[in-house]
Scaffold this motif. Sequence first.
Motif, PDB file in Angstrom:
ATOM      1  N   CYS A  13      19.164 -23.240 -54.941  1.00 27.88           N
ATOM      2  CA  CYS A  13      19.505 -22.513 -56.168  1.00 27.88           C
ATOM      3  C   CYS A  13      18.273 -21.831 -56.747  1.00 27.88           C
ATOM      4  O   CYS A  13      17.266 -22.498 -57.000  1.00 27.88           O
ATOM      5  CB  CYS A  13      20.011 -23.452 -57.253  1.00 27.88           C
ATOM      6  N   PHE A  14      18.380 -20.565 -56.970  1.00 27.83           N
ATOM      7  CA  PHE A  14      17.305 -19.837 -57.634  1.00 27.83           C
ATOM      8  C   PHE A  14      17.936 -18.996 -58.734  1.00 27.83           C
ATOM      9  O   PHE A  14      18.686 -18.063 -58.446  1.00 27.83           O
ATOM     10  CB  PHE A  14      16.554 -18.975 -56.621  1.00 27.83           C
ATOM     11  N   ARG A  47      13.810 -19.850 -63.200  1.00 25.52           N
ATOM     12  CA  ARG A  47      13.220 -19.648 -64.519  1.00 25.52           C
ATOM     13  C   ARG A  47      14.282 -19.643 -65.612  1.00 25.52           C
ATOM     14  O   ARG A  47      14.016 -19.347 -66.756  1.00 25.52           O
ATOM     15  CB  ARG A  47      12.448 -18.323 -64.533  1.00 25.52           C
ATOM     16  N   ASP A  48      15.518 -19.933 -65.260  1.00 27.80           N
ATOM     17  CA  ASP A  48      16.585 -19.969 -66.262  1.00 27.80           C
ATOM     18  C   ASP A  48      17.042 -21.424 -66.452  1.00 27.80           C
ATOM     19  O   ASP A  48      16.268 -22.339 -66.215  1.00 27.80           O
ATOM     20  CB  ASP A  48      17.736 -19.043 -65.834  1.00 27.80           C
ATOM     21  N   SER A  70       7.983 -26.811 -57.516  1.00 28.37           N
ATOM     22  CA  SER A  70       7.017 -26.482 -58.571  1.00 28.37           C
ATOM     23  C   SER A  70       7.004 -24.986 -58.883  1.00 28.37           C
ATOM     24  O   SER A  70       6.512 -24.562 -59.914  1.00 28.37           O
ATOM     25  CB  SER A  70       5.635 -26.924 -58.132  1.00 28.37           C
ATOM     26  N   ARG A  71       7.528 -24.187 -57.949  1.00 25.96           N
ATOM     27  CA  ARG A  71       7.667 -22.750 -58.162  1.00 25.96           C
ATOM     28  C   ARG A  71       8.653 -22.220 -57.136  1.00 25.96           C
ATOM     29  O   ARG A  71       9.198 -23.016 -56.365  1.00 25.96           O
ATOM     30  CB  ARG A  71       6.311 -22.036 -58.025  1.00 25.96           C
ATOM     31  N   ASN A  72       8.837 -20.907 -57.096  1.00 22.18           N
ATOM     32  CA  ASN A  72       9.762 -20.334 -56.113  1.00 22.18           C
ATOM     33  C   ASN A  72       9.114 -20.291 -54.729  1.00 22.18           C
ATOM     34  O   ASN A  72       8.054 -19.700 -54.545  1.00 22.18           O
ATOM     35  CB  ASN A  72      10.158 -18.918 -56.572  1.00 22.18           C
ATOM     36  N   PHE A  73       9.722 -20.981 -53.774  1.00 21.44           N
ATOM     37  CA  PHE A  73       9.177 -20.989 -52.411  1.00 21.44           C
ATOM     38  C   PHE A  73      10.076 -20.247 -51.438  1.00 21.44           C
ATOM     39  O   PHE A  73       9.799 -20.194 -50.247  1.00 21.44           O
ATOM     40  CB  PHE A  73       8.974 -22.429 -51.917  1.00 21.44           C
ATOM     41  N   TYR A 302       6.696 -26.449 -49.203  1.00 27.31           N
ATOM     42  CA  TYR A 302       7.124 -26.441 -50.604  1.00 27.31           C
ATOM     43  C   TYR A 302       6.441 -27.590 -51.323  1.00 27.31           C
ATOM     44  O   TYR A 302       5.954 -28.526 -50.680  1.00 27.31           O
ATOM     45  CB  TYR A 302       8.645 -26.615 -50.701  1.00 27.31           C
ATOM     46  N   LEU A 303       6.366 -27.497 -52.630  1.00 24.64           N
ATOM     47  CA  LEU A 303       5.829 -28.598 -53.429  1.00 24.64           C
ATOM     48  C   LEU A 303       6.917 -29.028 -54.402  1.00 24.64           C
ATOM     49  O   LEU A 303       7.573 -28.192 -55.025  1.00 24.64           O
ATOM     50  CB  LEU A 303       4.581 -28.142 -54.196  1.00 24.64           C
ATOM     51  N   ILE A 304       7.100 -30.327 -54.516  1.00 29.34           N
ATOM     52  CA  ILE A 304       8.191 -30.843 -55.339  1.00 29.34           C
ATOM     53  C   ILE A 304       7.640 -31.336 -56.671  1.00 29.34           C
ATOM     54  O   ILE A 304       6.626 -32.043 -56.706  1.00 29.34           O
ATOM     55  CB  ILE A 304       8.893 -32.001 -54.592  1.00 29.34           C
ATOM     56  N   SER A 305       8.291 -30.933 -57.753  1.00 27.35           N
ATOM     57  CA  SER A 305       7.797 -31.408 -59.040  1.00 27.35           C
ATOM     58  C   SER A 305       8.696 -32.478 -59.644  1.00 27.35           C
ATOM     59  O   SER A 305       8.272 -33.239 -60.499  1.00 27.35           O
ATOM     60  CB  SER A 305       7.628 -30.244 -60.015  1.00 27.35           C
TER      61      SER A 305
END
Length: 312
Positions: A13-14, A47-48, A70-73, A302-305
Amino acid sequence: MDYKKKISVIVPCFNEEESLLAFNQTLFRYLPEMYCYEIIYVNDGSRDKTLPIILSLAKENTSVKYISFSRNFGHQNALKAGYDFASGDCAICLDADLQHPPEVIPELIAKWEEGFEIVNTIRKDHNSISAKKKLSSQIFYKLMRSLSDVQIETGMADFRLVDKKVLKQLNLFRENFLFFRGIIPWMGFRQANIEFKANERFAGTTKYTVKKMLTFAITGVTAFSIKPLRLSIYIGSFIAMLSFLYGLYAVIFFLFTDKVITGWTSVIISVLFVGGINLLMLGVIGEYLGKIFIENKRRPNYLISESNLFQV
Ligand code: UDP
Ligand code: MG
Protein backbone atom coordinates in the motif's frame (compact mmCIF):
# COMPACT_ATOMS: atom_id res chain seq x y z
CA MET A 1 -9.49 -30.60 15.54
CA ASP A 2 -8.64 -30.46 11.88
CA TYR A 3 -5.58 -28.55 10.88
CA LYS A 4 -6.61 -25.55 8.84
CA LYS A 5 -4.20 -24.52 6.14
CA LYS A 6 -3.01 -20.98 6.51
CA ILE A 7 -2.99 -18.48 3.66
CA SER A 8 -1.01 -15.25 3.74
CA VAL A 9 -2.41 -12.35 1.77
CA ILE A 10 0.15 -9.67 0.95
CA VAL A 11 -1.06 -6.17 0.11
CA PRO A 12 1.44 -3.43 -0.76
CA CYS A 13 0.00 0.00 0.00
CA PHE A 14 1.31 3.39 -0.96
CA ASN A 15 -1.05 6.29 -0.22
CA GLU A 16 -4.15 4.12 -0.41
CA GLU A 17 -6.28 5.84 2.27
CA GLU A 18 -9.25 6.08 -0.07
CA SER A 19 -9.27 2.42 -1.09
CA LEU A 20 -8.15 0.53 1.97
CA LEU A 21 -11.39 0.16 3.92
CA ALA A 22 -13.35 -0.90 0.85
CA PHE A 23 -10.52 -3.22 -0.14
CA ASN A 24 -10.38 -4.86 3.28
CA GLN A 25 -14.14 -5.39 3.30
CA THR A 26 -14.20 -6.86 -0.19
CA LEU A 27 -11.19 -9.05 0.53
CA PHE A 28 -12.76 -10.69 3.57
CA ARG A 29 -15.95 -11.30 1.62
CA TYR A 30 -14.10 -13.52 -0.86
CA LEU A 31 -11.80 -15.49 1.43
CA PRO A 32 -12.98 -19.12 1.54
CA GLU A 33 -13.90 -20.19 5.07
CA MET A 34 -12.04 -23.46 5.30
CA TYR A 35 -8.67 -21.76 5.67
CA CYS A 36 -7.19 -19.44 8.23
CA TYR A 37 -5.56 -16.24 7.15
CA GLU A 38 -3.02 -13.59 7.84
CA ILE A 39 -3.42 -10.39 5.87
CA ILE A 40 -0.11 -8.57 5.65
CA TYR A 41 -0.47 -4.93 4.74
CA VAL A 42 2.86 -3.51 3.70
CA ASN A 43 2.81 0.24 4.14
CA ASP A 44 5.36 1.50 1.66
CA GLY A 45 6.08 4.89 3.22
CA SER A 46 2.64 6.35 2.66
CA ARG A 47 2.28 10.03 3.41
CA ASP A 48 -1.49 9.95 3.95
CA LYS A 49 -3.68 8.12 6.48
CA THR A 50 -2.86 4.66 5.15
CA LEU A 51 -0.93 3.60 8.27
CA PRO A 52 -3.54 4.74 10.84
CA ILE A 53 -6.19 2.92 8.80
CA ILE A 54 -4.12 -0.25 8.77
CA LEU A 55 -3.53 0.07 12.53
CA SER A 56 -7.25 0.34 13.17
CA LEU A 57 -7.92 -2.69 10.95
CA ALA A 58 -5.31 -4.63 12.92
CA LYS A 59 -6.96 -3.64 16.18
CA GLU A 60 -10.34 -4.95 15.01
CA ASN A 61 -9.07 -8.17 13.55
CA THR A 62 -6.16 -10.24 14.85
CA SER A 63 -5.51 -11.77 11.44
CA VAL A 64 -4.55 -8.35 10.10
CA LYS A 65 -0.78 -7.87 10.25
CA TYR A 66 1.30 -5.03 8.99
CA ILE A 67 4.83 -4.07 8.09
CA SER A 68 5.50 -0.37 7.78
CA PHE A 69 8.55 0.92 5.91
CA SER A 70 10.63 3.88 7.03
CA ARG A 71 10.04 5.49 3.63
CA ASN A 72 8.85 4.63 0.13
CA PHE A 73 10.89 1.72 -1.22
CA GLY A 74 8.70 0.85 -4.19
CA HIS A 75 6.10 -1.75 -5.01
CA GLN A 76 8.51 -4.65 -5.71
CA ASN A 77 10.31 -4.18 -2.41
CA ALA A 78 6.97 -4.04 -0.59
CA LEU A 79 6.12 -7.40 -2.19
CA LYS A 80 9.53 -8.74 -1.14
CA ALA A 81 8.87 -7.78 2.48
CA GLY A 82 5.53 -9.56 2.33
CA TYR A 83 7.16 -12.68 0.88
CA ASP A 84 9.94 -12.53 3.46
CA PHE A 85 7.60 -12.55 6.43
CA ALA A 86 4.61 -14.53 5.18
CA SER A 87 4.15 -17.64 7.28
CA GLY A 88 1.26 -19.27 5.43
CA ASP A 89 1.14 -22.55 3.51
CA CYS A 90 0.83 -20.30 0.50
CA ALA A 91 0.85 -16.56 -0.11
CA ILE A 92 -1.29 -14.45 -2.40
CA CYS A 93 -0.30 -10.91 -3.30
CA LEU A 94 -2.62 -8.32 -4.75
CA ASP A 95 -2.98 -4.55 -5.09
CA ALA A 96 -4.88 -2.47 -2.58
CA ASP A 97 -6.89 -0.57 -5.19
CA LEU A 98 -9.25 -3.44 -6.10
CA GLN A 99 -7.84 -3.64 -9.63
CA HIS A 100 -6.87 -7.19 -8.80
CA PRO A 101 -10.34 -8.49 -8.00
CA PRO A 102 -10.46 -10.44 -4.72
CA GLU A 103 -13.23 -12.58 -6.25
CA VAL A 104 -10.49 -14.37 -8.22
CA ILE A 105 -8.81 -15.56 -4.99
CA PRO A 106 -10.90 -18.75 -4.67
CA GLU A 107 -9.80 -19.68 -8.22
CA LEU A 108 -6.16 -19.17 -7.27
CA ILE A 109 -6.60 -21.37 -4.23
CA ALA A 110 -8.39 -24.04 -6.25
CA LYS A 111 -5.44 -24.24 -8.67
CA TRP A 112 -3.07 -24.49 -5.70
CA GLU A 113 -5.14 -27.32 -4.26
CA GLU A 114 -4.82 -29.06 -7.65
CA GLY A 115 -1.08 -29.13 -7.03
CA PHE A 116 0.26 -26.04 -8.76
CA GLU A 117 3.01 -24.30 -6.80
CA ILE A 118 2.73 -20.96 -8.55
CA VAL A 119 -0.52 -19.56 -9.90
CA ASN A 120 -0.03 -16.48 -12.07
CA THR A 121 -2.72 -14.18 -13.30
CA ILE A 122 -2.88 -12.56 -16.71
CA ARG A 123 -4.75 -9.30 -17.04
CA LYS A 124 -7.12 -9.25 -19.96
CA ASP A 125 -7.52 -5.64 -20.94
CA HIS A 126 -10.92 -4.24 -21.48
CA ASN A 127 -12.55 -0.84 -21.47
CA SER A 128 -11.80 0.02 -17.87
CA ILE A 129 -8.09 0.25 -18.66
CA SER A 130 -7.00 3.56 -20.16
CA ALA A 131 -5.62 3.56 -23.70
CA LYS A 132 -2.32 4.93 -22.38
CA LYS A 133 -1.95 2.08 -19.92
CA LYS A 134 -2.89 -0.51 -22.57
CA LEU A 135 -0.34 0.78 -25.06
CA SER A 136 2.46 1.17 -22.52
CA SER A 137 1.86 -2.33 -21.23
CA GLN A 138 1.87 -3.80 -24.76
CA ILE A 139 5.19 -2.09 -25.54
CA PHE A 140 6.58 -3.11 -22.16
CA TYR A 141 5.91 -6.83 -22.55
CA LYS A 142 7.07 -6.92 -26.19
CA LEU A 143 10.29 -5.20 -25.16
CA MET A 144 10.75 -7.55 -22.23
CA ARG A 145 10.33 -10.60 -24.40
CA SER A 146 12.70 -9.45 -27.10
CA LEU A 147 15.37 -8.06 -24.81
CA SER A 148 15.45 -10.59 -22.03
CA ASP A 149 15.65 -14.32 -21.79
CA VAL A 150 12.44 -14.95 -19.90
CA GLN A 151 9.12 -15.33 -21.60
CA ILE A 152 6.68 -13.08 -19.81
CA GLU A 153 3.15 -13.19 -21.07
CA THR A 154 1.52 -9.91 -21.95
CA GLY A 155 -0.56 -8.76 -19.02
CA MET A 156 1.25 -10.77 -16.35
CA ALA A 157 0.27 -9.09 -13.10
CA ASP A 158 1.77 -8.92 -9.62
CA PHE A 159 -1.32 -10.79 -8.49
CA ARG A 160 -0.35 -14.39 -7.85
CA LEU A 161 -0.29 -17.27 -5.47
CA VAL A 162 2.92 -18.99 -4.44
CA ASP A 163 3.30 -22.12 -2.36
CA LYS A 164 5.39 -22.02 0.82
CA LYS A 165 8.07 -23.98 -1.00
CA VAL A 166 8.39 -21.08 -3.42
CA LEU A 167 8.29 -18.57 -0.56
CA LYS A 168 11.29 -20.27 0.97
CA GLN A 169 13.21 -19.96 -2.28
CA LEU A 170 12.11 -16.35 -2.77
CA ASN A 171 13.81 -15.54 0.53
CA LEU A 172 17.09 -16.44 -1.12
CA PHE A 173 16.81 -13.60 -3.60
CA ARG A 174 19.05 -10.84 -2.39
CA GLU A 175 18.99 -8.55 -5.40
CA ASN A 176 18.21 -4.87 -5.10
CA PHE A 177 16.61 -4.53 -8.51
CA LEU A 178 13.70 -6.83 -8.07
CA PHE A 179 11.41 -7.69 -10.90
CA PHE A 180 9.07 -10.44 -9.75
CA ARG A 181 7.27 -10.75 -13.07
CA GLY A 182 10.58 -11.94 -14.49
CA ILE A 183 11.81 -13.88 -11.47
CA ILE A 184 8.64 -15.94 -11.09
CA PRO A 185 8.56 -17.47 -14.62
CA TRP A 186 12.31 -18.03 -14.31
CA MET A 187 11.88 -20.04 -11.10
CA GLY A 188 10.31 -23.09 -12.61
CA PHE A 189 8.05 -25.19 -10.32
CA ARG A 190 4.60 -26.23 -11.43
CA GLN A 191 2.98 -23.05 -12.71
CA ALA A 192 -0.53 -22.28 -13.88
CA ASN A 193 -1.95 -19.12 -15.40
CA ILE A 194 -5.44 -17.81 -14.97
CA GLU A 195 -7.01 -14.79 -16.61
CA PHE A 196 -8.82 -11.96 -14.93
CA LYS A 197 -10.46 -8.74 -15.92
CA ALA A 198 -8.94 -5.75 -14.17
CA ASN A 199 -11.38 -3.38 -12.53
CA GLU A 200 -11.01 0.32 -12.58
CA ARG A 201 -8.98 1.71 -9.70
CA PHE A 202 -11.40 1.96 -6.76
CA ALA A 203 -10.16 5.39 -5.69
CA GLY A 204 -7.15 7.64 -5.90
CA THR A 205 -4.71 7.68 -8.78
CA THR A 206 -2.06 5.30 -9.98
CA LYS A 207 1.07 5.26 -7.84
CA TYR A 208 3.09 4.28 -10.87
CA THR A 209 4.04 7.60 -12.38
CA VAL A 210 5.49 7.66 -15.89
CA LYS A 211 8.92 8.03 -14.30
CA LYS A 212 8.39 5.01 -12.01
CA MET A 213 7.07 2.99 -14.95
CA LEU A 214 10.09 3.85 -17.08
CA THR A 215 12.49 2.94 -14.26
CA PHE A 216 10.58 -0.29 -13.80
CA ALA A 217 10.84 -1.10 -17.52
CA ILE A 218 14.58 -0.41 -17.58
CA THR A 219 15.02 -2.56 -14.47
CA GLY A 220 12.90 -5.27 -16.03
CA VAL A 221 15.27 -5.50 -18.96
CA THR A 222 18.63 -4.75 -17.37
CA ALA A 223 18.10 -6.83 -14.25
CA PHE A 224 17.23 -9.75 -16.44
CA SER A 225 19.51 -9.91 -19.39
CA ILE A 226 22.70 -8.66 -20.91
CA LYS A 227 21.19 -8.60 -24.38
CA PRO A 228 21.35 -4.78 -24.58
CA LEU A 229 25.12 -5.03 -24.07
CA ARG A 230 25.33 -7.62 -26.80
CA LEU A 231 23.20 -5.40 -28.98
CA SER A 232 25.88 -2.72 -28.72
CA ILE A 233 28.37 -5.19 -30.20
CA TYR A 234 26.06 -5.79 -33.16
CA ILE A 235 25.33 -2.13 -33.72
CA GLY A 236 29.00 -1.28 -33.25
CA SER A 237 30.10 -3.89 -35.80
CA PHE A 238 27.46 -2.79 -38.28
CA ILE A 239 28.55 0.83 -38.05
CA ALA A 240 32.22 -0.14 -38.23
CA MET A 241 31.46 -2.03 -41.43
CA LEU A 242 29.62 0.94 -42.91
CA SER A 243 32.49 3.24 -41.90
CA PHE A 244 34.95 0.95 -43.59
CA LEU A 245 32.96 0.98 -46.83
CA TYR A 246 32.60 4.74 -46.62
CA GLY A 247 36.33 5.10 -45.91
CA LEU A 248 37.06 3.03 -48.99
CA TYR A 249 34.81 5.30 -51.01
CA ALA A 250 36.54 8.40 -49.57
CA VAL A 251 39.98 7.08 -50.48
CA ILE A 252 38.90 6.28 -54.03
CA PHE A 253 37.27 9.68 -54.24
CA PHE A 254 40.52 11.30 -53.03
CA LEU A 255 42.71 9.36 -55.41
CA PHE A 256 40.70 9.71 -58.57
CA THR A 257 39.02 13.12 -58.35
CA ASP A 258 40.08 16.62 -57.40
CA LYS A 259 36.87 17.64 -55.58
CA VAL A 260 37.86 16.46 -52.08
CA ILE A 261 36.44 19.42 -50.18
CA THR A 262 32.85 18.52 -50.98
CA GLY A 263 31.17 16.00 -48.74
CA TRP A 264 30.92 18.12 -45.61
CA THR A 265 27.31 17.03 -45.17
CA SER A 266 28.16 13.36 -45.14
CA VAL A 267 31.03 13.95 -42.73
CA ILE A 268 28.96 15.88 -40.25
CA ILE A 269 26.12 13.36 -40.47
CA SER A 270 28.39 10.42 -39.83
CA VAL A 271 30.19 12.20 -36.99
CA LEU A 272 26.91 13.03 -35.29
CA PHE A 273 25.49 9.59 -35.93
CA VAL A 274 28.48 7.70 -34.61
CA GLY A 275 28.72 10.13 -31.68
CA GLY A 276 25.07 9.53 -30.86
CA ILE A 277 25.40 5.76 -31.03
CA ASN A 278 28.50 5.98 -28.87
CA LEU A 279 26.70 7.95 -26.21
CA LEU A 280 23.76 5.59 -26.29
CA MET A 281 25.95 2.56 -25.81
CA LEU A 282 27.88 4.28 -23.06
CA GLY A 283 24.54 4.92 -21.40
CA VAL A 284 23.67 1.23 -21.64
CA ILE A 285 27.02 0.26 -20.14
CA GLY A 286 26.58 2.94 -17.48
CA GLU A 287 23.20 1.47 -16.58
CA TYR A 288 24.76 -1.91 -15.88
CA LEU A 289 27.76 -0.42 -14.15
CA GLY A 290 25.44 1.56 -11.88
CA LYS A 291 23.51 -1.59 -11.05
CA ILE A 292 26.73 -3.42 -10.18
CA PHE A 293 27.72 -0.47 -7.99
CA ILE A 294 24.46 -0.52 -6.09
CA GLU A 295 24.18 -4.31 -5.79
CA ASN A 296 27.73 -4.39 -4.51
CA LYS A 297 26.80 -2.41 -1.42
CA ARG A 298 24.44 -5.20 -0.39
CA ARG A 299 22.06 -2.76 1.18
CA PRO A 300 18.77 -4.12 2.43
CA ASN A 301 15.81 -3.83 0.07
CA TYR A 302 13.73 -2.03 2.68
CA LEU A 303 13.87 -0.72 6.22
CA ILE A 304 11.03 -1.42 8.62
CA SER A 305 9.93 1.13 11.16
CA GLU A 306 6.89 -0.61 12.63
CA SER A 307 5.22 -4.00 12.58
CA ASN A 308 2.98 -6.27 14.63
CA LEU A 309 4.62 -9.41 13.22
CA PHE A 310 7.86 -9.01 15.15
CA GLN A 311 9.75 -6.61 17.36
CA VAL A 312 11.37 -3.89 15.25
N1 UDP B 1 2.58 0.63 -4.54
C1 UDP B 1 3.54 0.58 -3.54
N2 UDP B 1 4.64 1.38 -3.65
C2 UDP B 1 4.85 2.22 -4.71
C3 UDP B 1 3.87 2.23 -5.75
C4 UDP B 1 2.75 1.42 -5.63
O1 UDP B 1 3.41 -0.18 -2.58
O2 UDP B 1 5.86 2.92 -4.74
C5 UDP B 1 1.37 -0.23 -4.41
C6 UDP B 1 0.04 0.49 -4.56
O3 UDP B 1 -0.43 0.98 -3.33
C7 UDP B 1 -0.86 -0.59 -5.13
C8 UDP B 1 0.11 -1.43 -5.95
O4 UDP B 1 1.42 -1.15 -5.47
O5 UDP B 1 -1.40 -1.42 -4.12
C9 UDP B 1 0.05 -1.13 -7.44
O6 UDP B 1 0.17 0.26 -7.66
P1 UDP B 1 -0.83 1.07 -8.59
O7 UDP B 1 -2.22 0.54 -8.44
O8 UDP B 1 -0.65 2.51 -8.32
O9 UDP B 1 -0.25 0.70 -10.03
P2 UDP B 1 -1.07 0.40 -11.37
O10 UDP B 1 -2.17 -0.55 -11.02
O11 UDP B 1 -1.60 1.72 -11.83
O12 UDP B 1 -0.05 -0.19 -12.27
MG1 MG C 1 -3.56 -0.30 -9.59
